[in-house]
Design a protein around this motif. Structure first.
Motif, PDB file in Angstrom:
ATOM      1  N   GLU A  12       0.833  -1.215   0.000  1.00 15.10           N
ATOM      2  CA  GLU A  12       0.000   0.000   0.000  1.00 15.10           C
ATOM      3  C   GLU A  12       0.861   1.256   0.000  1.00 15.10           C
ATOM      4  N   LYS A  16       3.000   3.327  -6.718  1.00 13.32           N
ATOM      5  CA  LYS A  16       2.795   2.754  -8.057  1.00 13.32           C
ATOM      6  C   LYS A  16       1.989   3.681  -8.967  1.00 13.32           C
ATOM      7  N   THR A  17       0.869   4.160  -8.425  1.00 12.52           N
ATOM      8  CA  THR A  17      -0.025   4.990  -9.246  1.00 12.52           C
ATOM      9  C   THR A  17       0.693   6.257  -9.722  1.00 12.52           C
ATOM     10  N   THR A  18       1.411   6.898  -8.796  1.00  8.74           N
ATOM     11  CA  THR A  18       2.149   8.121  -9.124  1.00  8.74           C
ATOM     12  C   THR A  18       3.210   7.822 -10.191  1.00  8.74           C
ATOM     13  N   SER A 100      -1.497 -11.304  -6.416  1.00 10.34           N
ATOM     14  CA  SER A 100      -2.280 -12.439  -5.899  1.00 10.34           C
ATOM     15  C   SER A 100      -1.385 -13.379  -5.091  1.00 10.34           C
ATOM     16  N   ARG A 149      -6.762   9.229   1.365  1.00 16.26           N
ATOM     17  CA  ARG A 149      -8.130   8.682   1.377  1.00 16.26           C
ATOM     18  C   ARG A 149      -8.358   7.751   2.561  1.00 16.26           C
TER      19      ARG A 149
HETATM   20  N1  Z5A Z   1      -4.930  -7.050  -4.440  1.00 20.66           N
HETATM   21  C1  Z5A Z   1      -4.914  -8.359  -3.986  1.00 20.66           C
HETATM   22  O1  Z5A Z   1      -5.077  -8.604  -2.791  1.00 20.66           O
HETATM   23  N2  Z5A Z   1      -4.737  -9.365  -4.896  1.00 20.66           N
HETATM   24  C2  Z5A Z   1      -4.595  -9.138  -6.218  1.00 20.66           C
HETATM   25  O2  Z5A Z   1      -4.452 -10.083  -7.004  1.00 20.66           O
HETATM   26  C3  Z5A Z   1      -4.613  -7.772  -6.670  1.00 20.66           C
HETATM   27  C4  Z5A Z   1      -4.787  -6.767  -5.754  1.00 20.66           C
HETATM   28  C5  Z5A Z   1      -4.483  -7.475  -8.136  1.00 20.66           C
HETATM   29  C6  Z5A Z   1      -5.949  -2.808  -4.703  1.00 20.66           C
HETATM   30  O3  Z5A Z   1      -6.222  -1.567  -4.180  1.00 20.66           O
HETATM   31  C7  Z5A Z   1      -5.913  -3.759  -3.523  1.00 20.66           C
HETATM   32  O4  Z5A Z   1      -6.141  -5.075  -3.987  1.00 20.66           O
HETATM   33  C8  Z5A Z   1      -4.551  -3.748  -2.887  1.00 20.66           C
HETATM   34  C9  Z5A Z   1      -3.970  -5.118  -3.195  1.00 20.66           C
HETATM   35  C10 Z5A Z   1      -5.146  -5.956  -3.459  1.00 20.66           C
HETATM   36  N3  Z5A Z   1      -4.653  -3.704  -1.481  1.00 20.66           N
HETATM   37  N4  Z5A Z   1      -5.241  -2.875  -0.865  1.00 20.66           N
HETATM   38  N5  Z5A Z   1      -5.823  -2.162  -0.268  1.00 20.66           N
HETATM   39  P1  Z5A Z   1      -5.567  -0.236  -4.684  1.00 20.66           P
HETATM   40  O5  Z5A Z   1      -5.245  -0.333  -6.133  1.00 20.66           O
HETATM   41  O6  Z5A Z   1      -6.469   0.881  -4.260  1.00 20.66           O
HETATM   42  O7  Z5A Z   1      -4.316  -0.154  -3.717  1.00 20.66           O
HETATM   43  P2  Z5A Z   1      -2.842   0.096  -4.055  1.00 20.66           P
HETATM   44  O8  Z5A Z   1      -2.470  -0.577  -5.320  1.00 20.66           O
HETATM   45  O9  Z5A Z   1      -2.042  -0.287  -2.867  1.00 20.66           O
HETATM   46  O10 Z5A Z   1      -2.807   1.682  -4.299  1.00 20.66           O
HETATM   47  P3  Z5A Z   1      -2.363   2.806  -3.335  1.00 20.66           P
HETATM   48  O11 Z5A Z   1      -2.616   2.548  -1.903  1.00 20.66           O
HETATM   49  O12 Z5A Z   1      -3.000   4.031  -3.897  1.00 20.66           O
HETATM   50  O13 Z5A Z   1      -0.800   2.848  -3.473  1.00 20.66           O
HETATM   51  P4  Z5A Z   1       0.153   3.288  -4.663  1.00 20.66           P
HETATM   52  O14 Z5A Z   1      -0.572   3.408  -5.944  1.00 20.66           O
HETATM   53  O15 Z5A Z   1       1.287   2.350  -4.625  1.00 20.66           O
HETATM   54  O16 Z5A Z   1       0.663   4.724  -4.184  1.00 20.66           O
HETATM   55  P5  Z5A Z   1       0.343   6.218  -4.792  1.00 20.66           P
HETATM   56  O17 Z5A Z   1      -1.136   6.441  -4.762  1.00 20.66           O
HETATM   57  O18 Z5A Z   1       1.094   6.453  -6.025  1.00 20.66           O
HETATM   58  O19 Z5A Z   1       1.072   7.075  -3.659  1.00 20.66           O
HETATM   59  C11 Z5A Z   1       0.551   7.191  -2.352  1.00 20.66           C
HETATM   60  C12 Z5A Z   1       0.990   8.566  -1.764  1.00 20.66           C
HETATM   61  O20 Z5A Z   1       2.401   8.585  -1.627  1.00 20.66           O
HETATM   62  C13 Z5A Z   1       0.626   9.762  -2.650  1.00 20.66           C
HETATM   63  O21 Z5A Z   1       0.299  10.832  -1.819  1.00 20.66           O
HETATM   64  C14 Z5A Z   1       1.926  10.063  -3.397  1.00 20.66           C
HETATM   65  O22 Z5A Z   1       2.043  11.421  -3.751  1.00 20.66           O
HETATM   66  C15 Z5A Z   1       2.954   9.698  -2.334  1.00 20.66           C
HETATM   67  N6  Z5A Z   1       4.256   9.229  -2.902  1.00 20.66           N
HETATM   68  C16 Z5A Z   1       4.461   8.496  -4.034  1.00 20.66           C
HETATM   69  N7  Z5A Z   1       5.770   8.260  -4.207  1.00 20.66           N
HETATM   70  C17 Z5A Z   1       6.413   8.850  -3.173  1.00 20.66           C
HETATM   71  C18 Z5A Z   1       7.792   8.956  -2.779  1.00 20.66           C
HETATM   72  N8  Z5A Z   1       8.783   8.385  -3.497  1.00 20.66           N
HETATM   73  N9  Z5A Z   1       8.075   9.618  -1.630  1.00 20.66           N
HETATM   74  C19 Z5A Z   1       7.091  10.190  -0.881  1.00 20.66           C
HETATM   75  N10 Z5A Z   1       5.771  10.133  -1.192  1.00 20.66           N
HETATM   76  C20 Z5A Z   1       5.445   9.470  -2.327  1.00 20.66           C
END
Ligand code: Z5A
Length: 204
Positions: A12, A16-18, A100, A149
């Protein structure tokens, strides 16, 4: 397949998204055909499954959970990933089989090998040529994600659950370091982006 299939994995809030947004912007500027997509989701059916998976309240069997992720993936390959690769696009996919294996196989306890075998069957042998694994302490990732969120059903699991996920991703990287590149996601974002682009340049 004429295109390139690149996946992004991590816990989490790893970024990745960024990262996918920035990579897509860069590759598009270079005139390359890019498709961004995500799992679960990416299709109408997949997005409905995503809502069920992330927002459902009450107990969910780990087998039901896994089956729903697989259903979303099968539809995603049929409608989106397969056609995009056939038409020569670079597909940037937020999560795929490795999620997965880490979440359902390791953290939910269904078994990494068993889950891997089902994934292989459902994805009909389709494998990413490159996977960028963003490695981050889950405590840091959960804090980052919480800024943007409300927690979903899977994020709300215990820290021990999230630590198992990180261990599983590290094991996946160790078993196949050629495909699965580890990037230290605790670095400032521009460094993460630079590192990711270096890896991608070797493939596209
Ligand atoms: N899941 C599963 O269990 N089995 C499976 O087979 C599949 C998925 C395919 C999908 O939800 C959920 O489903 C996930 C795994 C499970 N678990 N949960 N919950 P999702 O797509 O909503 O969740 P996610 O993939 O973990 O997305 P996320 O939480 O939004 O994380 P992210 O995309 O990796 O992070 P982000 O949105 O790009 O960044 C988060 C914040 O950090 C944002 O404010 C950025 O500006 C900041 N950020 C980004 N990079 C940096 C760095 N380098 N320094 C500081 N701050 C940063």
């Amino acid at each position: 397949m004429r295109g390139k299939f690149i996946t992004f994995e991590g816990g989490e809030g790893a970024g990745k998204t960024t990262l996918i947004e920035e990579i897509a912007r860069q590759l598009t500027q270079e005139g390359r055909p890019v498709l961004k997509t995500r799992e679960p989701g990416g299709t109408k059916l997949g997005e409905q499954i995503r809502t069920m998976l992330l927002q459902h309240t009450g107990p969910v069997s780990p087998y039901a959970e896994f089956s729903l992720f697989l259903a979303s993936r099968a539809q995603h390959i049929l409608e989106v990933i397969g056609p995009a690769l056939e038409s020569g696009k670079i597909v940037l996919c937020d999560r795929f089989n490795d999620s997965s294996i880490a979440y359902q196989g390791a953290a939910r306890g269904l078994g990494m090998e068993q889950v891997g075998a089902f994934c292989k069957f459902i994805s009909q042998g389709l494998e990413p040529e490159l996977t960028l694994y963003l490695d981050l302490d889950p405590r840091v990732g959960l804090l980052r994600a919480a800024k943007d969120r409300k927690q979903d059903r899977i994020e709300a699991e215990t820290i021990a659950f999230h630590e198992k996920i990180r261990e599983a991703f590290l094991a996946i990287h160790k078993a196949d370091p050629r495909r699965v590149c580890l990037i230290d996601a605790s670095m400032p974002f521009p460094k993460v982006f630079e590192e990711a682009m270096k890896r991608i340049a070797q493939h596209v």
